[in-house]
Design a protein around this motif. Structure first.
Motif, PDB file in Angstrom:
ATOM      1  N   ASP A  97       0.825  -1.202   0.000  1.00  0.00           N
ATOM      2  CA  ASP A  97       0.000   0.000   0.000  1.00  0.00           C
ATOM      3  C   ASP A  97       0.862   1.255   0.000  1.00  0.00           C
ATOM      4  O   ASP A  97       0.575   2.229  -0.712  1.00  0.00           O
ATOM      5  N   THR A  98       1.964   1.220   0.784  1.00  0.00           N
ATOM      6  CA  THR A  98       2.860   2.376   0.823  1.00  0.00           C
ATOM      7  C   THR A  98       3.533   2.596  -0.527  1.00  0.00           C
ATOM      8  O   THR A  98       3.633   3.727  -1.012  1.00  0.00           O
ATOM      9  N   VAL A  99       3.997   1.515  -1.121  1.00  0.00           N
ATOM     10  CA  VAL A  99       4.669   1.624  -2.421  1.00  0.00           C
ATOM     11  C   VAL A  99       3.711   2.156  -3.484  1.00  0.00           C
ATOM     12  O   VAL A  99       4.047   3.066  -4.266  1.00  0.00           O
ATOM     13  N   PHE A 100       2.491   1.616  -3.506  1.00  0.00           N
ATOM     14  CA  PHE A 100       1.520   2.081  -4.503  1.00  0.00           C
ATOM     15  C   PHE A 100       1.150   3.542  -4.278  1.00  0.00           C
ATOM     16  O   PHE A 100       0.979   4.310  -5.228  1.00  0.00           O
ATOM     17  N   ALA A 101       1.027   3.930  -3.005  1.00  0.00           N
ATOM     18  CA  ALA A 101       0.665   5.318  -2.714  1.00  0.00           C
ATOM     19  C   ALA A 101       1.762   6.287  -3.148  1.00  0.00           C
ATOM     20  O   ALA A 101       1.493   7.394  -3.620  1.00  0.00           O
ATOM     21  N   CYS A 102       3.032   5.869  -2.976  1.00  0.00           N
ATOM     22  CA  CYS A 102       4.144   6.738  -3.367  1.00  0.00           C
ATOM     23  C   CYS A 102       4.255   6.893  -4.886  1.00  0.00           C
ATOM     24  O   CYS A 102       4.704   7.936  -5.378  1.00  0.00           O
ATOM     25  N   HIS A 103       3.867   5.869  -5.621  1.00  0.00           N
ATOM     26  CA  HIS A 103       4.043   5.903  -7.068  1.00  0.00           C
ATOM     27  C   HIS A 103       2.836   6.474  -7.797  1.00  0.00           C
ATOM     28  O   HIS A 103       2.914   6.703  -9.011  1.00  0.00           O
ATOM     29  N   LEU A 104       1.750   6.709  -7.085  1.00  0.00           N
ATOM     30  CA  LEU A 104       0.597   7.296  -7.751  1.00  0.00           C
ATOM     31  C   LEU A 104       0.838   8.786  -7.991  1.00  0.00           C
ATOM     32  O   LEU A 104       1.339   9.496  -7.104  1.00  0.00           O
ATOM     33  N   PRO A 105       0.517   9.293  -9.151  1.00  0.00           N
ATOM     34  CA  PRO A 105       0.723  10.738  -9.410  1.00  0.00           C
ATOM     35  C   PRO A 105      -0.230  11.579  -8.572  1.00  0.00           C
ATOM     36  O   PRO A 105      -1.399  11.237  -8.385  1.00  0.00           O
ATOM     37  N   ARG A 106       0.292  12.686  -8.048  1.00  0.00           N
ATOM     38  CA  ARG A 106      -0.518  13.589  -7.231  1.00  0.00           C
ATOM     39  C   ARG A 106      -1.181  14.633  -8.123  1.00  0.00           C
ATOM     40  O   ARG A 106      -0.512  15.301  -8.910  1.00  0.00           O
ATOM     41  N   LYS A 107      -2.459  14.763  -7.975  1.00  0.00           N
ATOM     42  CA  LYS A 107      -3.215  15.728  -8.760  1.00  0.00           C
ATOM     43  C   LYS A 107      -3.934  16.683  -7.826  1.00  0.00           C
ATOM     44  O   LYS A 107      -4.551  16.266  -6.841  1.00  0.00           O
ATOM     45  N   GLU A 108      -3.828  17.966  -8.124  1.00  0.00           N
ATOM     46  CA  GLU A 108      -4.540  18.973  -7.351  1.00  0.00           C
ATOM     47  C   GLU A 108      -5.959  19.099  -7.883  1.00  0.00           C
ATOM     48  O   GLU A 108      -6.184  19.215  -9.085  1.00  0.00           O
ATOM     49  N   VAL A 109      -6.910  19.100  -6.972  1.00  0.00           N
ATOM     50  CA  VAL A 109      -8.309  19.231  -7.351  1.00  0.00           C
ATOM     51  C   VAL A 109      -8.725  20.667  -7.112  1.00  0.00           C
ATOM     52  O   VAL A 109      -8.862  21.101  -5.958  1.00  0.00           O
ATOM     53  N   PRO A 110      -8.874  21.468  -8.151  1.00  0.00           N
ATOM     54  CA  PRO A 110      -9.239  22.882  -7.953  1.00  0.00           C
ATOM     55  C   PRO A 110     -10.689  23.027  -7.522  1.00  0.00           C
ATOM     56  O   PRO A 110     -11.566  22.271  -7.950  1.00  0.00           O
ATOM     57  N   CYS A 111     -10.940  23.983  -6.612  1.00  0.00           N
ATOM     58  CA  CYS A 111     -12.301  24.299  -6.168  1.00  0.00           C
ATOM     59  C   CYS A 111     -12.740  25.554  -6.897  1.00  0.00           C
ATOM     60  O   CYS A 111     -12.179  26.642  -6.680  1.00  0.00           O
ATOM     61  N   LEU A 112     -13.702  25.424  -7.773  1.00  0.00           N
ATOM     62  CA  LEU A 112     -14.130  26.537  -8.598  1.00  0.00           C
ATOM     63  C   LEU A 112     -14.806  27.604  -7.754  1.00  0.00           C
ATOM     64  O   LEU A 112     -15.613  27.313  -6.862  1.00  0.00           O
ATOM     65  N   GLY A 113     -14.460  28.856  -8.032  1.00  0.00           N
ATOM     66  CA  GLY A 113     -15.103  29.981  -7.371  1.00  0.00           C
ATOM     67  C   GLY A 113     -14.631  30.240  -5.958  1.00  0.00           C
ATOM     68  O   GLY A 113     -15.299  30.916  -5.198  1.00  0.00           O
ATOM     69  N   VAL A 114     -13.490  29.710  -5.550  1.00  0.00           N
ATOM     70  CA  VAL A 114     -12.986  29.895  -4.195  1.00  0.00           C
ATOM     71  C   VAL A 114     -11.715  30.706  -4.252  1.00  0.00           C
ATOM     72  O   VAL A 114     -10.802  30.401  -5.037  1.00  0.00           O
ATOM     73  N   ASN A 115     -11.620  31.752  -3.457  1.00  0.00           N
ATOM     74  CA  ASN A 115     -10.421  32.579  -3.382  1.00  0.00           C
ATOM     75  C   ASN A 115      -9.413  31.900  -2.481  1.00  0.00           C
ATOM     76  O   ASN A 115      -9.682  31.644  -1.304  1.00  0.00           O
TER      77      ASN A 115
END
Length: 528
Positions: A490-508
């Motif tokens: 689980d640790t290995v898979f979590a480290c190798h997964l690409p990190r994606k930022e989820v933008p929140c629309l309309g938030v300053n």
């Protein structure tokens, strides 16, 4: 009063072999024809010309069988001792064989008396073969020598004394009359050229060599010895390519399919393995009754012949498409189908009377005891040796039903030493099976509660309890190791997964408020 409901036997999943096109191809053979020979079948050779008869070497005889004959069409018995390695010439008219008395004999397939006898070896001759020009013979013997003989003059042409142990296998080139290969118990495989007075190539198999095989292109060589099957590249000076260890006893013989895309190896472990020559993966497996000494495959893979140590010659013939159609037609008979569906679509009329026939309920023996509330006898019946060995799901289902009824503890109690030992053996054999564990854990706890007070009074029961204890400890250790490995993965898979930022629309992002939105805690100022 409600009728008695028999014990429901669940159907557990079974891990069957994966059905592929290879499996269907190699399983498309009829039941084997078994022929009893006078001794161990040490060699089988197929005639290269139609009708592709088999030359079977066993004890002091060589029998020639037709493709579908169960009796020999020809027999050669002019041997004073055990015969070895009967092989056809490329035209199928001559047969050569060695003997324990060191004499090599040449036969006409249509005759009985030997045409030539070649004398020169001092010990048993296990290897014989014709060269590609049909006028010479290559032999290998237990006197550590291999020799080349001239057939018309019955004279010896060349002798090689390079091996230091018995020569038990060999093959000649079909493309060059001067090349031949021998394998010896000194672990070496040597390539000879009759135009040179010594070997031109040597390979070390690492085990006593039992069989050698050349590919049709003769660029690759296969050797078998010990548990290993090895492939060598002759065009690169005998470089090893692949080492296979799929058998667990000595591999005794090799052969190729007619297309050259499949290789077969047979062993003393009673198995014949079929390899894909592209990646050398095992694609099929044949099982036989005893250890195998010889193997042959007819052209177009129509027949598989196997010789065993107990003197049995097993021959399997491929099914014809017409036979498969006939057999399938026998299984689907239309009259029987019509009988079973008769009256299926009948619509009852208003004035019809329905005469019902009571259906008799057939119960198994353990269900009969259970119907009489004899829980202990029902468990004894389900724990019979043939049931618990071949169908363990029946005792499991009964234990589960007894636990549901609340009578499992009564069924387990009050037993003697032999019965307790039988129950403990069943628990030890199936407790760690994930299909049965939820049910058997309850039974194991009850057994320990009931018979915990008698520990120390029977050495047999104590030994079984110790085995059960060790089994549970090992299983717990395995589960802990698996949990640790799962955490690492689980640790290995979590480290190798690409990190994606989820933008929140309309938030300053500066203050976390949407555009045009103000905080309630901040004062509102208006321009005057």
């Amino acid at each position: 009063m409600a009728s008695f409901k028999p014990t429901k036997i669940p159907v557990y999943p079974k891990l069957g072999e994966k059905v592929t096109q290879e499996t269907l191809y190699w399983k498309n053979y009829k039941a084997p024809v078994q022929i009893k020979e006078f001794g161990s079948v040490t060699n089988i050779d197929v005639s290269p010309v139609a009708p592709h008869n088999f030359a079977v070497t066993a004890f002091t005889r060589i029998h020639i069988y037709g493709p579908f004959s169960q009796e020999p069409v020809k027999t050669f018995t002019r041997f004073k001792d055990t015969a070895y390695c009967g092989r056809f010439r490329s035209d199928g008219q001559l047969l050569v064989a060695g003997c324990e008395d060191s004499v090599v004999q040449l036969f006409d397939v249509s005759g009985k008396v030997a045409l030539r006898k070649f004398k020169g070896h001092t010990k048993a001759v296990h290897v014989t073969d014709f060269t590609s020009d049909r006028y010479q013979i290559v032999t290998g013997s237990d006197d550590y020598t291999c020799r080349v003989w001239d057939i018309p003059n019955a004279t010896e042409l060349t002798t090689y004394q390079e091996h230091t142990d018995y020569i038990r296998c060999g093959v000649t080139s079909k493309l060059n009359r001067d090349l031949f290969i021998t394998g010896s118990y000194d672990h070496s495989i040597k390539l000879f050229d009759a135009r040179v007075d010594k070997s031109v190539m040597t390979m070390d198999h690492g085990q006593p060599v039992e069989s050698v095989l050349l590919y049709p292109s003769e660029g690759l060589l296969v050797s078998a010895g010990g548990r290993y099957v090895k492939v060598w590249d002759l065009l690169k000076g005998g470089q090893p390519l692949v080492s296979l260890r799929n058998h667990h006893k000595t591999v005794t013989c090799l052969c190729l399919s007619s297309s050259g895309q499949r290789m077969l190896s047979a062993s003393l472990d009673r198995h014949v393995k079929v390899y894909n020559t592209t990646n050398y993966k095992v694609v099929h497996n044949f099982d036989y009754a005893t250890s195998i000494l010889s193997l042959a495959l007819a052209p177009d893979d129509e027949t598989i012949a196997v010789g065993m140590t107990n003197g049995i010659l097993s021959i399997k013939h491929r099914k014809n498409p017409e036979e498969s159609t006939e057999l399938s037609g026998q299984h689907r008979r239309r009259p029987a189908y019509r009988v079973f569906v008769k009256g299926k679509n009948y619509i009852p009329q208003q004035d019809d009377y329905l005469v019902s026939k009571p259906v008799k309920q057939h119960l198994a023996q353990y269900d009969k005891h259970l119907k009489k509330f004899s829980a202990s006898k029902a468990l004894d019946t389900a724990m019979q040796s043939w049931i618990r060995q071949k169908k363990p799901e029946i005792p499991i289902a009964l234990i589960k039903d007894l636990d549901r009824r609340g009578t499992l503890k009564n069924a387990l109690a009050g037993r003697n030493e032999q019965e307790v030992t039988r129950l403990l053996n069943f628990l030890i054999g199936h407790l760690v099976d994930p299909r049965f564990t939820p049910v058997l854990v309850i039974a194991a706890e009850m057994m320990l509660d009931i018979y915990g007070s008698v520990i120390g009074q029977s050495s047999i029961v104590d030994r079984q309890l110790l085995r059960l204890h060790d089994l549970l400890e090992r299983e717990i250790d395995y589960q802990q190791d698996l949990v640790e490995v799962l955490g690492m993965l689980d640790t290995v898979f979590a480290c190798h997964l690409p990190r994606k930022e989820v933008p929140c629309l309309g938030v300053n992002r500066s203050n976390g408020l949407a555009k045009g939105e103000t905080s309630a805690s901040q004062p509102q100022f208006q321009a005057t």
